[in-house]
Design a protein around this motif. Sequence first.
Motif, PDB file in Angstrom:
ATOM      1  N   HIS A  98       0.847  -1.199   0.000  1.00  0.00           N
ATOM      2  CA  HIS A  98       0.000   0.000   0.000  1.00  0.00           C
ATOM      3  C   HIS A  98       0.879   1.245   0.000  1.00  0.00           C
ATOM      4  O   HIS A  98       1.621   1.477   0.957  1.00  0.00           O
ATOM      5  CB  HIS A  98      -0.929   0.018   1.215  1.00  0.00           C
ATOM      6  N   ASP A  99       0.762   2.045  -1.031  1.00  0.00           N
ATOM      7  CA  ASP A  99       1.581   3.247  -1.153  1.00  0.00           C
ATOM      8  C   ASP A  99       1.343   4.235  -0.019  1.00  0.00           C
ATOM      9  O   ASP A  99       2.225   5.033   0.311  1.00  0.00           O
ATOM     10  CB  ASP A  99       1.302   3.946  -2.487  1.00  0.00           C
ATOM     11  N   LEU A 100       0.150   4.192   0.571  1.00  0.00           N
ATOM     12  CA  LEU A 100      -0.173   5.165   1.613  1.00  0.00           C
ATOM     13  C   LEU A 100       0.721   4.981   2.835  1.00  0.00           C
ATOM     14  O   LEU A 100       1.125   5.962   3.462  1.00  0.00           O
ATOM     15  CB  LEU A 100      -1.644   5.026   2.013  1.00  0.00           C
ATOM     16  N   ILE A 101       1.035   3.744   3.192  1.00  0.00           N
ATOM     17  CA  ILE A 101       1.798   3.463   4.407  1.00  0.00           C
ATOM     18  C   ILE A 101       3.282   3.617   4.110  1.00  0.00           C
ATOM     19  O   ILE A 101       3.858   2.868   3.330  1.00  0.00           O
ATOM     20  CB  ILE A 101       1.504   2.056   4.941  1.00  0.00           C
ATOM     21  N   ALA A 102       3.906   4.597   4.771  1.00  0.00           N
ATOM     22  CA  ALA A 102       5.325   4.865   4.533  1.00  0.00           C
ATOM     23  C   ALA A 102       6.218   4.346   5.647  1.00  0.00           C
ATOM     24  O   ALA A 102       7.439   4.309   5.506  1.00  0.00           O
ATOM     25  CB  ALA A 102       5.547   6.362   4.351  1.00  0.00           C
ATOM     26  N   GLY A 103       5.613   3.972   6.770  1.00  0.00           N
ATOM     27  CA  GLY A 103       6.397   3.471   7.886  1.00  0.00           C
ATOM     28  C   GLY A 103       5.533   2.689   8.846  1.00  0.00           C
ATOM     29  O   GLY A 103       4.310   2.864   8.893  1.00  0.00           O
ATOM     30  N   VAL A 104       6.186   1.804   9.612  1.00  0.00           N
ATOM     31  CA  VAL A 104       5.500   0.964  10.592  1.00  0.00           C
ATOM     32  C   VAL A 104       6.216   1.091  11.932  1.00  0.00           C
ATOM     33  O   VAL A 104       7.447   1.026  12.003  1.00  0.00           O
ATOM     34  CB  VAL A 104       5.489  -0.519  10.150  1.00  0.00           C
ATOM     35  N   VAL A 105       5.428   1.292  12.984  1.00  0.00           N
ATOM     36  CA  VAL A 105       5.919   1.167  14.351  1.00  0.00           C
ATOM     37  C   VAL A 105       5.354  -0.149  14.880  1.00  0.00           C
ATOM     38  O   VAL A 105       4.145  -0.263  15.090  1.00  0.00           O
ATOM     39  CB  VAL A 105       5.482   2.345  15.238  1.00  0.00           C
ATOM     40  N   GLY A 106       6.205  -1.129  15.036  1.00  0.00           N
ATOM     41  CA  GLY A 106       5.764  -2.463  15.405  1.00  0.00           C
ATOM     42  C   GLY A 106       6.013  -2.786  16.864  1.00  0.00           C
ATOM     43  O   GLY A 106       6.389  -1.921  17.669  1.00  0.00           O
ATOM     44  N   TRP A 107       5.779  -4.052  17.203  1.00  0.00           N
ATOM     45  CA  TRP A 107       6.014  -4.515  18.561  1.00  0.00           C
ATOM     46  C   TRP A 107       6.920  -5.733  18.524  1.00  0.00           C
ATOM     47  O   TRP A 107       6.819  -6.578  17.631  1.00  0.00           O
ATOM     48  CB  TRP A 107       4.713  -4.906  19.259  1.00  0.00           C
ATOM     49  N   THR A 108       7.816  -5.797  19.477  1.00  0.00           N
ATOM     50  CA  THR A 108       8.519  -7.025  19.814  1.00  0.00           C
ATOM     51  C   THR A 108       8.869  -6.952  21.288  1.00  0.00           C
ATOM     52  O   THR A 108       8.868  -5.865  21.883  1.00  0.00           O
ATOM     53  CB  THR A 108       9.771  -7.225  18.943  1.00  0.00           C
ATOM     54  N   ASP A 109       9.141  -8.092  21.868  1.00  0.00           N
ATOM     55  CA  ASP A 109       9.431  -8.152  23.299  1.00  0.00           C
ATOM     56  C   ASP A 109      10.822  -7.579  23.569  1.00  0.00           C
ATOM     57  O   ASP A 109      11.836  -8.191  23.226  1.00  0.00           O
ATOM     58  CB  ASP A 109       9.351  -9.604  23.767  1.00  0.00           C
ATOM     59  N   LEU A 110      10.861  -6.411  24.156  1.00  0.00           N
ATOM     60  CA  LEU A 110      12.144  -5.754  24.419  1.00  0.00           C
ATOM     61  C   LEU A 110      13.015  -6.551  25.374  1.00  0.00           C
ATOM     62  O   LEU A 110      14.238  -6.364  25.388  1.00  0.00           O
ATOM     63  CB  LEU A 110      11.911  -4.364  25.009  1.00  0.00           C
ATOM     64  N   THR A 111      12.414  -7.410  26.175  1.00  0.00           N
ATOM     65  CA  THR A 111      13.183  -8.114  27.205  1.00  0.00           C
ATOM     66  C   THR A 111      13.740  -9.449  26.715  1.00  0.00           C
ATOM     67  O   THR A 111      14.447 -10.118  27.479  1.00  0.00           O
ATOM     68  CB  THR A 111      12.314  -8.367  28.450  1.00  0.00           C
ATOM     69  N   ARG A 112      13.469  -9.845  25.487  1.00  0.00           N
ATOM     70  CA  ARG A 112      13.986 -11.133  25.011  1.00  0.00           C
ATOM     71  C   ARG A 112      15.508 -11.050  24.869  1.00  0.00           C
ATOM     72  O   ARG A 112      16.048 -10.026  24.421  1.00  0.00           O
ATOM     73  CB  ARG A 112      13.326 -11.548  23.701  1.00  0.00           C
ATOM     74  N   PRO A 113      16.213 -12.117  25.218  1.00  0.00           N
ATOM     75  CA  PRO A 113      17.685 -12.072  25.184  1.00  0.00           C
ATOM     76  C   PRO A 113      18.257 -11.805  23.799  1.00  0.00           C
ATOM     77  O   PRO A 113      19.327 -11.211  23.670  1.00  0.00           O
ATOM     78  CB  PRO A 113      18.088 -13.457  25.703  1.00  0.00           C
ATOM     79  N   ASP A 114      17.529 -12.237  22.758  1.00  0.00           N
ATOM     80  CA  ASP A 114      18.036 -12.085  21.387  1.00  0.00           C
ATOM     81  C   ASP A 114      17.370 -10.921  20.676  1.00  0.00           C
ATOM     82  O   ASP A 114      17.146 -10.971  19.452  1.00  0.00           O
ATOM     83  CB  ASP A 114      17.816 -13.380  20.597  1.00  0.00           C
ATOM     84  N   ILE A 115      17.075  -9.851  21.397  1.00  0.00           N
ATOM     85  CA  ILE A 115      16.327  -8.727  20.825  1.00  0.00           C
ATOM     86  C   ILE A 115      17.015  -8.152  19.591  1.00  0.00           C
ATOM     87  O   ILE A 115      16.353  -7.829  18.604  1.00  0.00           O
ATOM     88  CB  ILE A 115      16.088  -7.630  21.891  1.00  0.00           C
ATOM     89  N   ALA A 116      18.344  -8.048  19.597  1.00  0.00           N
ATOM     90  CA  ALA A 116      19.042  -7.482  18.433  1.00  0.00           C
ATOM     91  C   ALA A 116      18.831  -8.360  17.210  1.00  0.00           C
ATOM     92  O   ALA A 116      18.587  -7.856  16.101  1.00  0.00           O
ATOM     93  CB  ALA A 116      20.528  -7.322  18.737  1.00  0.00           C
ATOM     94  N   ASP A 117      18.913  -9.683  17.394  1.00  0.00           N
ATOM     95  CA  ASP A 117      18.697 -10.610  16.283  1.00  0.00           C
ATOM     96  C   ASP A 117      17.254 -10.538  15.794  1.00  0.00           C
ATOM     97  O   ASP A 117      16.995 -10.647  14.584  1.00  0.00           O
ATOM     98  CB  ASP A 117      19.031 -12.039  16.708  1.00  0.00           C
ATOM     99  N   GLU A 118      16.316 -10.382  16.720  1.00  0.00           N
ATOM    100  CA  GLU A 118      14.916 -10.317  16.321  1.00  0.00           C
ATOM    101  C   GLU A 118      14.628  -9.062  15.505  1.00  0.00           C
ATOM    102  O   GLU A 118      13.908  -9.108  14.502  1.00  0.00           O
ATOM    103  CB  GLU A 118      14.015 -10.358  17.559  1.00  0.00           C
ATOM    104  N   LEU A 119      15.202  -7.945  15.889  1.00  0.00           N
ATOM    105  CA  LEU A 119      15.020  -6.721  15.112  1.00  0.00           C
ATOM    106  C   LEU A 119      15.612  -6.887  13.720  1.00  0.00           C
ATOM    107  O   LEU A 119      15.027  -6.445  12.720  1.00  0.00           O
ATOM    108  CB  LEU A 119      15.651  -5.538  15.835  1.00  0.00           C
ATOM    109  N   ALA A 120      16.766  -7.525  13.633  1.00  0.00           N
ATOM    110  CA  ALA A 120      17.385  -7.775  12.322  1.00  0.00           C
ATOM    111  C   ALA A 120      16.510  -8.699  11.492  1.00  0.00           C
ATOM    112  O   ALA A 120      16.373  -8.507  10.271  1.00  0.00           O
ATOM    113  CB  ALA A 120      18.774  -8.369  12.511  1.00  0.00           C
ATOM    114  N   ARG A 121      15.890  -9.706  12.138  1.00  0.00           N
ATOM    115  CA  ARG A 121      15.004 -10.622  11.410  1.00  0.00           C
ATOM    116  C   ARG A 121      13.805  -9.879  10.839  1.00  0.00           C
ATOM    117  O   ARG A 121      13.411 -10.107   9.677  1.00  0.00           O
ATOM    118  CB  ARG A 121      14.544 -11.744  12.345  1.00  0.00           C
TER     119      ARG A 121
END
Length: 278
Positions: A70-93
């Motif tokens: 959808h061209d209208l949506i230019a960005g997403v603010v999503g959710w992930t568990d900030l406390t997970r040990p592999d948070i950096a890997d999850e953001l990269a995924r």
Amino acid sequence: MTLVDAHHHVWDLAVRDQDWIPEHSPLRRNFTVADLEPEARAAGVDRTVLVQTITVPEETPEFLALAATHDLIAGVVGWTDLTRPDIADELARLRELPGGSYLKGIRHQVQAEPDPDWLLRPDVHRGLTAVADAGLVYDLVVLPHQLPSCTKAAATLPQLTFVLDHLGKPPIASGTLTPWSSDLRALAALPNTVAKLSGLITEADPASWTTGDLRPYTDTALETFGPDRLMFGSDWPVCTERASYAEVLAATQELTGGLDPAERTQLFEATATRVYDL
């Protein structure tokens, strides 16, 4: 001037329930990009930021896929568990998923956390550091009593941009300004903070709200943040309980009518474009 709507939602109840919506609320139906687009386009909005609604890991990939189609949506603010040990890997995924380049920020329902200092927990601090390292911003959805912890968190993470949603949900219906105004001022004193003029009518009296009720709060935000650190957000479809998309935009334009053209461009377009790298 083209407009950016820096805060809206979508949901499909056939995909999953939105358990925060009361049973008989008019919000208890599907709201899709196809529903939003004609209203946004008619209002002169050509880009939006789609923001998470519930804390499940499946929602963010779905939102990224929507942005990709959808061209209208230019960005997403999503959710992930900030406390997970592999948070950096999850953001990269998440960045590698279809539409992953549209991921601009992370948000958690801090307003629902019983601990007023949840943002200051060591495991949360570690997650917020990973958000900053990933080049993302962090949206704050909080209640007024949680603003002091937002200020402390932002002070300890100067490399992370914190975006205050809905001005921290001030008590507009009661007409009370303090201590919200002083707490907002403390947050705004930090250069790595910005805020959204969004969701304010939801905090006003549902039967009788006027732009005059909102003005002390928007004036405080304009004074403390300035238009180059404020952005417009419709909070659609939550706003539809009180007003239409066009009415929310018109109210915001009225409340910011004293700005000059350059300042209006900042608030309605440039701040969101810069902060979310749209």
